[in-house]
Design an enzyme around this catalytic site. Sequence first.
Site, PDB file in Angstrom:
ATOM      1  N   SER A 139      35.141  53.256  38.246  1.00 30.10           N
ATOM      2  CA  SER A 139      36.010  53.266  39.424  1.00 30.10           C
ATOM      3  C   SER A 139      36.808  54.560  39.385  1.00 30.10           C
ATOM      4  O   SER A 139      36.942  55.166  38.305  1.00 30.10           O
ATOM      5  CB  SER A 139      36.977  52.072  39.346  1.00 30.10           C
ATOM      6  OG  SER A 139      38.041  52.203  40.280  1.00 30.10           O
ATOM      7  N   TYR A 152      42.760  46.212  34.710  1.00 28.34           N
ATOM      8  CA  TYR A 152      41.598  46.821  35.377  1.00 28.34           C
ATOM      9  C   TYR A 152      41.515  48.306  35.036  1.00 28.34           C
ATOM     10  O   TYR A 152      40.441  48.828  34.694  1.00 28.34           O
ATOM     11  CB  TYR A 152      41.753  46.616  36.889  1.00 28.34           C
ATOM     12  CG  TYR A 152      40.591  47.073  37.731  1.00 28.34           C
ATOM     13  CD1 TYR A 152      39.501  46.234  37.956  1.00 28.34           C
ATOM     14  CD2 TYR A 152      40.593  48.329  38.330  1.00 28.34           C
ATOM     15  CE1 TYR A 152      38.432  46.647  38.749  1.00 28.34           C
ATOM     16  CE2 TYR A 152      39.542  48.746  39.125  1.00 28.34           C
ATOM     17  CZ  TYR A 152      38.458  47.902  39.339  1.00 28.34           C
ATOM     18  OH  TYR A 152      37.406  48.312  40.131  1.00 28.34           O
TER      19      TYR A 152
HETATM   20  P1  NAD Z   1      32.360  41.471  43.901  1.00 32.62           P
HETATM   21  O1  NAD Z   1      33.417  40.474  43.597  1.00 32.62           O
HETATM   22  O2  NAD Z   1      31.676  41.428  45.199  1.00 32.62           O
HETATM   23  O3  NAD Z   1      31.250  41.429  42.782  1.00 32.62           O
HETATM   24  C1  NAD Z   1      31.549  41.217  41.441  1.00 32.62           C
HETATM   25  C2  NAD Z   1      30.316  40.646  40.806  1.00 32.62           C
HETATM   26  O4  NAD Z   1      30.599  40.372  39.426  1.00 32.62           O
HETATM   27  C3  NAD Z   1      29.876  39.325  41.439  1.00 32.62           C
HETATM   28  O5  NAD Z   1      28.478  39.260  41.497  1.00 32.62           O
HETATM   29  C4  NAD Z   1      30.416  38.300  40.445  1.00 32.62           C
HETATM   30  O6  NAD Z   1      29.689  37.098  40.483  1.00 32.62           O
HETATM   31  C5  NAD Z   1      30.213  39.042  39.160  1.00 32.62           C
HETATM   32  N1  NAD Z   1      30.984  38.500  38.052  1.00 32.62           N
HETATM   33  C6  NAD Z   1      32.315  38.259  37.992  1.00 32.62           C
HETATM   34  N2  NAD Z   1      32.630  37.688  36.806  1.00 32.62           N
HETATM   35  C7  NAD Z   1      31.472  37.583  36.112  1.00 32.62           C
HETATM   36  C8  NAD Z   1      31.136  37.063  34.850  1.00 32.62           C
HETATM   37  N3  NAD Z   1      32.064  36.520  34.040  1.00 32.62           N
HETATM   38  N4  NAD Z   1      29.860  37.091  34.451  1.00 32.62           N
HETATM   39  C9  NAD Z   1      28.896  37.608  35.259  1.00 32.62           C
HETATM   40  N5  NAD Z   1      29.149  38.101  36.483  1.00 32.62           N
HETATM   41  C10 NAD Z   1      30.429  38.097  36.895  1.00 32.62           C
HETATM   42  O7  NAD Z   1      33.035  42.902  43.638  1.00 32.62           O
HETATM   43  P2  NAD Z   1      32.506  44.398  43.877  1.00 32.62           P
HETATM   44  O8  NAD Z   1      33.540  45.092  44.667  1.00 32.62           O
HETATM   45  O9  NAD Z   1      31.119  44.405  44.335  1.00 32.62           O
HETATM   46  O10 NAD Z   1      32.633  44.993  42.397  1.00 32.62           O
HETATM   47  C11 NAD Z   1      31.512  45.376  41.631  1.00 32.62           C
HETATM   48  C12 NAD Z   1      31.936  46.424  40.621  1.00 32.62           C
HETATM   49  O11 NAD Z   1      32.368  47.601  41.307  1.00 32.62           O
HETATM   50  C13 NAD Z   1      33.096  45.992  39.734  1.00 32.62           C
HETATM   51  O12 NAD Z   1      32.903  46.461  38.419  1.00 32.62           O
HETATM   52  C14 NAD Z   1      34.279  46.704  40.365  1.00 32.62           C
HETATM   53  O13 NAD Z   1      35.322  46.941  39.450  1.00 32.62           O
HETATM   54  C15 NAD Z   1      33.627  48.000  40.820  1.00 32.62           C
HETATM   55  N6  NAD Z   1      34.358  48.716  41.856  1.00 32.62           N
HETATM   56  C16 NAD Z   1      34.587  48.145  43.070  1.00 32.62           C
HETATM   57  C17 NAD Z   1      35.270  48.880  44.025  1.00 32.62           C
HETATM   58  C18 NAD Z   1      35.515  48.331  45.390  1.00 32.62           C
HETATM   59  O14 NAD Z   1      36.258  48.960  46.149  1.00 32.62           O
HETATM   60  N7  NAD Z   1      34.921  47.196  45.767  1.00 32.62           N
HETATM   61  C19 NAD Z   1      35.742  50.158  43.750  1.00 32.62           C
HETATM   62  C20 NAD Z   1      35.508  50.702  42.498  1.00 32.62           C
HETATM   63  C21 NAD Z   1      34.805  49.968  41.565  1.00 32.62           C
END
Ligand code: NAD
Length: 257
Positions: A139, A152
Site C-alpha cells: 500500500s 495496518y
Molecule cells: P477486500 O476486503 O475486498 O479484500 C480482502 C480479501 O482478504 C478478501 O478476499 C477477504 O476475504 C480476504 N481475507 C481477509 N481476512 C482473511 C483471512 N484471515 N484469511 C484469508 N483471507 C482473508 O479488500 P481489498 O481492498 O481488495 O484489499 C486487498 C489488499 O489490497 C489488502 O492487502 C489491502 O491492504 C490492499 N490495499 C487496498 C487498498 C484499497 O484502497 N482498497 C489500497 C492499498 C492496499
Amino acid sequence: MNLRGRTAVVTGSNSGIGLGIARELANAGADLVLNSFTETQDDRDLADGLAKEFGVTARYIRADMTNPDECHALVAEAGACDILVNNAGIQHVAPVEEFPVERWDSIIAVNLSSAFHTTAAALPRMRASGWGRVINIASVHGLTASPYKSAYIAAKHGVVGLTKTVALETAEDPVTCNAICPGYVLTPLVEAQIPDQMKVHGMDRESVVREVMLARQPSKQFATVEQIGGTTVFLCSDAATQITGTTINIDGGWTAL
Ligand code: NAD
C-alpha cells in the site's frame, strides 16, 4: 502476455483487489487458486465461473491467513505455485492508545505474517521449477503514514521490508519478489472504512471521500482493480525479469507529494 501453464495462488481473492488480480492473471492464461477464510458455495461458484470465462483451471481453497499452518497448507494443497500474490488484508481505524490489542494482532497476522509463511512455503518449489514470481500487495501505507491506522501501516511497512529481503535472498534464482503499493482503490475494504472515517473526522460521506481519502491522491481518482491486476501481469512478464526488490506505486501521485 502468455501465462499458460503457470499456476497463480492469490490470497484473499474472493473479492476486491484479489479478485481483480485473479481475473487479469486468468485473462493472461494462468491457472488459478483462489483463497479466503470462508467455505461457501459462492466461493466455489466464483472459481467455476472464472474457469469457464477464461478457459483456465480455477480452484478455491479455504485457508485462514491468520494461521501459519493454514498458510503452508494453502501452498501445499495448490500443488503448483509459480505466481504467489500475497493480497489478503484487513483494516481497523482507531487512535493508537485505543487500538484493540486483538485487532492489532490479527492485522499483523493477515497483512504481514501470512506473506512470510506463504513465501517460505512457495520458494522451494519456485526454485525447483526454475521460475517464480512473488508479488506482495502492500500500500502507499507501506511507504507513508496516516493517523489512526497504526497496525495496518506497521504491517504494510513490514511487507515492503519483507519484499526487499526475499528479493535479495532469491537474487540469483529465476525468482523475483516485488510489492505493489496502491493508493485508494474503491473496494469493500475501503467502503468499510468510510463510516469509521466519518466518525473520526465528523464529516459526511462525500467530504470524507474527497477531502480525507483522496486528499493525498493528487489525481482525485480511485485506482481500479484492473490496474492493480494489469501491473501484476506485467511483473510476471519477461520484461520484468530484472525488476526485483522494488515497489510499484499505483497511487495517482500520492507518494510524489
Ligand atoms: P477486500 O476486503 O475486498 O479484500 C480482502 C480479501 O482478504 C478478501 O478476499 C477477504 O476475504 C480476504 N481475507 C481477509 N481476512 C482473511 C483471512 N484471515 N484469511 C484469508 N483471507 C482473508 O479488500 P481489498 O481492498 O481488495 O484489499 C486487498 C489488499 O489490497 C489488502 O492487502 C489491502 O491492504 C490492499 N490495499 C487496498 C487498498 C484499497 O484502497 N482498497 C489500497 C492499498 C492496499
